[in-house]
Every structure is written in structure tokens, then in C-alpha cells.
Design a protein around this motif. Structure first.
Motif, PDB file in Angstrom:
ATOM      1  N   PRO A   1      -2.490   5.169   8.318  1.00  0.00           N
ATOM      2  CA  PRO A   1      -4.052   5.129   8.338  1.00  0.00           C
ATOM      3  C   PRO A   1      -4.587   4.317   7.354  1.00  0.00           C
ATOM      4  O   PRO A   1      -5.420   3.383   7.615  1.00  0.00           O
ATOM      5  CB  PRO A   1      -4.351   6.659   8.217  1.00  0.00           C
ATOM      6  N   THR A   2      -4.297   4.503   6.044  1.00  0.00           N
ATOM      7  CA  THR A   2      -4.792   3.663   4.854  1.00  0.00           C
ATOM      8  C   THR A   2      -4.612   2.404   5.249  1.00  0.00           C
ATOM      9  O   THR A   2      -5.327   1.343   4.981  1.00  0.00           O
ATOM     10  CB  THR A   2      -4.260   4.235   3.672  1.00  0.00           C
ATOM     11  N   ALA A   3      -3.395   1.822   5.580  1.00  0.00           N
ATOM     12  CA  ALA A   3      -3.002   0.480   5.576  1.00  0.00           C
ATOM     13  C   ALA A   3      -3.729  -0.009   6.925  1.00  0.00           C
ATOM     14  O   ALA A   3      -4.329  -1.327   6.394  1.00  0.00           O
ATOM     15  CB  ALA A   3      -1.440   0.432   6.037  1.00  0.00           C
TER      16      ALA A   3
ATOM     17  N   VAL B   1      -6.882   0.861   7.851  1.00  0.00           N
ATOM     18  CA  VAL B   1      -8.245   0.633   7.297  1.00  0.00           C
ATOM     19  C   VAL B   1      -8.368  -0.329   6.060  1.00  0.00           C
ATOM     20  O   VAL B   1      -9.315  -1.104   6.236  1.00  0.00           O
ATOM     21  CB  VAL B   1      -8.649   2.027   6.475  1.00  0.00           C
ATOM     22  N   VAL B   2      -7.353  -0.460   5.202  1.00  0.00           N
ATOM     23  CA  VAL B   2      -7.601  -1.431   4.186  1.00  0.00           C
ATOM     24  C   VAL B   2      -7.153  -2.792   4.952  1.00  0.00           C
ATOM     25  O   VAL B   2      -8.002  -3.905   4.481  1.00  0.00           O
ATOM     26  CB  VAL B   2      -6.432  -1.061   3.084  1.00  0.00           C
TER      27      VAL B   2
ATOM     28  N   ILE C   1       0.864  -1.283   0.071  1.00  0.00           N
ATOM     29  CA  ILE C   1       0.186  -0.113   0.118  1.00  0.00           C
ATOM     30  C   ILE C   1       0.798   1.189   0.018  1.00  0.00           C
ATOM     31  O   ILE C   1       0.653   2.192  -0.570  1.00  0.00           O
ATOM     32  CB  ILE C   1      -0.921  -0.042   1.225  1.00  0.00           C
ATOM     33  N   ARG C   2       2.009   1.319   0.719  1.00  0.00           N
ATOM     34  CA  ARG C   2       2.810   2.401   0.748  1.00  0.00           C
ATOM     35  C   ARG C   2       3.609   2.481  -0.631  1.00  0.00           C
ATOM     36  O   ARG C   2       4.070   3.507  -1.031  1.00  0.00           O
ATOM     37  CB  ARG C   2       3.674   2.543   1.843  1.00  0.00           C
TER      38      ARG C   2
ATOM     39  N   SER D   1       3.491  -1.216   6.641  1.00  0.00           N
ATOM     40  CA  SER D   1       3.423   0.253   6.330  1.00  0.00           C
ATOM     41  C   SER D   1       4.663   0.704   6.846  1.00  0.00           C
ATOM     42  O   SER D   1       5.369   1.643   6.183  1.00  0.00           O
ATOM     43  CB  SER D   1       2.282   1.010   6.796  1.00  0.00           C
TER      44      SER D   1
ATOM     45  N   ARG E   1       0.502   5.456  -0.032  1.00  0.00           N
ATOM     46  CA  ARG E   1      -0.536   5.643   1.241  1.00  0.00           C
ATOM     47  C   ARG E   1       0.292   5.225   2.508  1.00  0.00           C
ATOM     48  O   ARG E   1       0.999   4.197   2.497  1.00  0.00           O
ATOM     49  CB  ARG E   1      -1.710   5.090   1.038  1.00  0.00           C
TER      50      ARG E   1
END
Length: 372
Positions: A127-129, A131-132, A118-119, A175, A124
């Protein structure tokens, strides 16, 4: 162990198929966002696809026979894993090999690559990691809880909220680990290169040829629709299994490529890697028609020829590669046939750069600022 190897091979196989199917869109996005396609990023992208299928393979497969399943329970206590770890405490070796500890560790490790990708690929952060990771884990756990959404009469694997927590923690850890990758390799810096002309290399031309070849083959997937129509609508099994659908599908793909090149002067591969052909003492329509015939359209037409059409198509590909490697800028058979040279599409016909204002903006973004 044999079952785990089979699931791993399945994930690699499906991941490879997905990589081939998504290759052209990935090249397009890479050249629009980063201005190029690197071997490292291509490998990471392939690894991400294999990982995606591995998650589903190892968490849902093998699917048991409905007659042999045993209904599994649920754990809705989010702190139950604490008691499990306390019960496993003892000598270091015994603690690390305890099933409860191993289960927690594996749940964390399983989602570490997710946060990493994801990063690295999506630029991202944590936080995005989180949530996903939570959402993906929730979908997996819910799929197990519902017996694969009603396919089975009950859940054949335990629904555990601790898995949600550990999976999310794993994504966050991934992340954090990705932070160790240099920022410029993670795509965090402004990619001025995406809008700046670059040297046309033979490798870039070969990449365009690969995109065109894959595009023609996938565009010919209309064959599947034709076969389905003949089989299920017209109930003509003999015609559905014959050569006619294949021929019509490939000819349709060739027609699309021909119209695209005649109309825009560029093939799908040219668009994908930001190339265009320039200059010729021939009339433009004729030059474009010759380009198409000496490229993907010619390949497609040879593919539908009677035997030895396939052998001729293979020879055509080999000759195309050789000519691409031996001509200036890799202009290849299309350039030789149309008497044109190949250039970066981000350069205007008069040689001026197509986006000077964006370049200046990019230089401003990445130029070191003096302290105030």
C-alpha cells in the motif's frame, strides 16, 4: 546514447554528493534503529539516492531552450495503453520491440526500484509503495504539464495518465520483489541489537572518525554565509574571496566540537556510533581537552594553519588511522592523549548494561512461542 550516459553520470555524481552530505545523519539513524551500520545497507542507501536523482534526470532533463520547444499534448484516457498494445500485437519479436510496448515496459521498470527501496529501507509494504509511487509520478507528470512550474510557456513533454498507472504498477512490483529478501535483512524483526551493547571494533572507531571529519568540514560551511554577507551586504569582494571567511568558518567548527566534547565528553562521531571514553588518571576537563585536541579539533586547527598546514592535516589523519588500527579497541590518538579507553555508550560506567528491561522485552519478542 551519449545523452543518456551524461544523465546517468549526473545522477551518480549528485547522488554521491547527497550521500556524503547525509552520511552522518544516516549513521546516527542506523545505530539508533539497528544498532550497527552494515556495508550492504550503506550500499543500498547510496543506490537509493542515485536512483532518486536518476528519476528526475531521465524524466525532466535535458531542459530545452525556451525558443526551441514544441508544446506537447496530454492523454487523459486511462485505458489508451490497451489500444496501443492491441495495435502492437504480432510476431513476438515485433511486439516486444514496438515503441508503445517498450514505453509501457520502461514506465513500469523505472519505478520498480522505488517500491524495492521503500520495503528494504523503510520497512513499508505494497500500500505504501503504491501511494508513494503514484505521488512521485504525479509530481513528475505535473512538473512536465506545467512546463516546470511556469519556467516554460507550455509543456515540452506529454502529460499521460497511463504513465501514472504504469509507474504505480512498477512501484508495487518492486515491493513484491523485495519480499524475496530475507526478513531479518529487511529490518522487519525487532532490532534488539539497537539497545544492546556491542563490541567496540577498530572499524567502528574509524567510522566515528569519518563522521567527525565530515562534521567539521560541513560545520565550516558557515564560510559560505560569511562570504555571502561580505559580498552582498558589505559589497567587499576582496574580503569575500580572501582566506578570512574560510579561517573563521573552520575555527567556528572547531569551537563547536571543543565545547561539545568538554560539555559531554563525546564528539559527534562518538554520538553517531554510540561510543564514549572512560577512565583516566587525569582530571576529567583536562582529559576531554586533550581528547578534543588529538581528534577533530586538532585536525581543524591544522587545516587553517598557513602552508604547509594542509600537508600537516593530511599527516595527522594518516597517523590517526595508524594509531587507531594499532591500539586496543581502536582508541586512537584521543585515547592515547587522554589516557582513556573507549567503550560502548550503552554500558554504564559500572559495567552494567544500560537497558536490561528493553533487552528482556526484545528477547520476548523474538523468542519462538510454543503452540497453544
Amino acid at each position: 546514447m551519449e545523452q543518456q550516459v551524461i544523465l546517468g553520470a549526473l545522477a551518480i555524481g549528485v547522488g554521491f554528493a547527497a550521500a556524503v552530505a547525509l552520511f552522518v545523519p544516516f549513521v546516527v539513524v542506523s545505530y539508533r534503529v539497528r544498532g550497527r551500520l552494515s556495508a550492504t545497507r550503506l550500499f543500498v542507501w547510496f543506490a537509493a539516492l542515485v536512483y532518486f536523482w536518476a528519476i528526475w534526470s531521465y524524466t525532466l532533463l535535458p531542459l530545452p531552450s525556451p525558443e526551441t520547444i514544441t508544446c506537447a499534448g496530454t492523454n487523459l484516457d486511462p485505458l489508451r495503453f490497451v489500444d496501443d498494445v492491441r495495435g502492437a500485437l504480432g510476431p513476438p519479436r515485433a511486439t516486444l520491440t514496438d515503441p508503445a510496448v517498450l514505453q509501457l515496459a520502461l514506465n513500469v521498470l523505472l519505478f520498480v526500484p522505488l517500491g524495492f527501496f521503500i520495503r528494504l529501507l523503510g520497512n513499508r509494504g505494497i500500500p505504501t509503495a503504491a501511494v508513494v509511487g503514484l505521488c512521485v509520478s504525479a509530481v513528475i507528470e505535473t512538473t512536465q504539464l506545467t512546463g516546470v512550474w511556469g519556467l516554460y510557456p507550455c509543456a515540452y513533454r506529454v502529460f499521460d495518465v497511463d504513465d501514472l498507472l504504469m509507474n504505480t504498477l512498477g512501484a508495487v512490483c518492486g515491493s513484491v520483489i523485495a519480499v524475496l529478501i530475507p526478513r531479518e535483512r529487511r529490518g522487519i524483526r525487532a532490532h534488539v541489537e539497537a539497545v544492546m551493547p556491542r563490541e567496540v571494533t577498530r572499524g567502528r572507531r574509524l567510522l566515528a572518525m569519518l563522521c567527525d571529519g565530515l562534521g567539521v568540514l560541513f560545520a565550516a560551511a558557515v564560510t559560505i554565509a560569511l562570504r555571502a554577507g561580505l559580498l552582498y551586504v558589505l559589497d567587499d569582494r576582496e574580503a569575500a574571496l580572501g582566506e578570512t571567511p574560510t579561517t573563521l568558518g573552520m575555527l567556528s567548527a572547531c569551537a563547536v566540537w571543543l565545547l561539545l566534547i568538554l560539555g559531554t565528553g563525546r564528539s559527534v562521531g562518538d554520538v553517531a556510533v554510540q561510543l564514549r571514553y572512560t577512565g583516566s588518571d587525569l582530571h576529567e576537563p583536562l582529559a576531554r581537552a586533550l581528547r578534543a585536541t588529538a581528534g577533530a579539533v586538532g585536525f581543524g586547527l591544522l587545516m587553517v594553519m598557513p602552508s604547509p598546514g594542509t600537508a600537516a592535516a593530511s599527516t595527522f589523519v594518516l597517523v590517526s588511522i595508524i594509531v587507531t588500527l594499532t591500539t586496543e579497541h581502536g582508541r586512537g590518538l584521543p585515547g592515547v592523549a587522554s589516557r582513556q579507553d573507549v567503550a560502548d555508550a550503552r554500558v554504564r560506567a559500572n559495567g552494567a548494561r544500560a537497558v536490561p528491561s528493553i533487552r528482556r522485552l526484545g528477547e520476548t519478542l523474538i523468542r519462538p512461542q510454543s503452540p497453544r
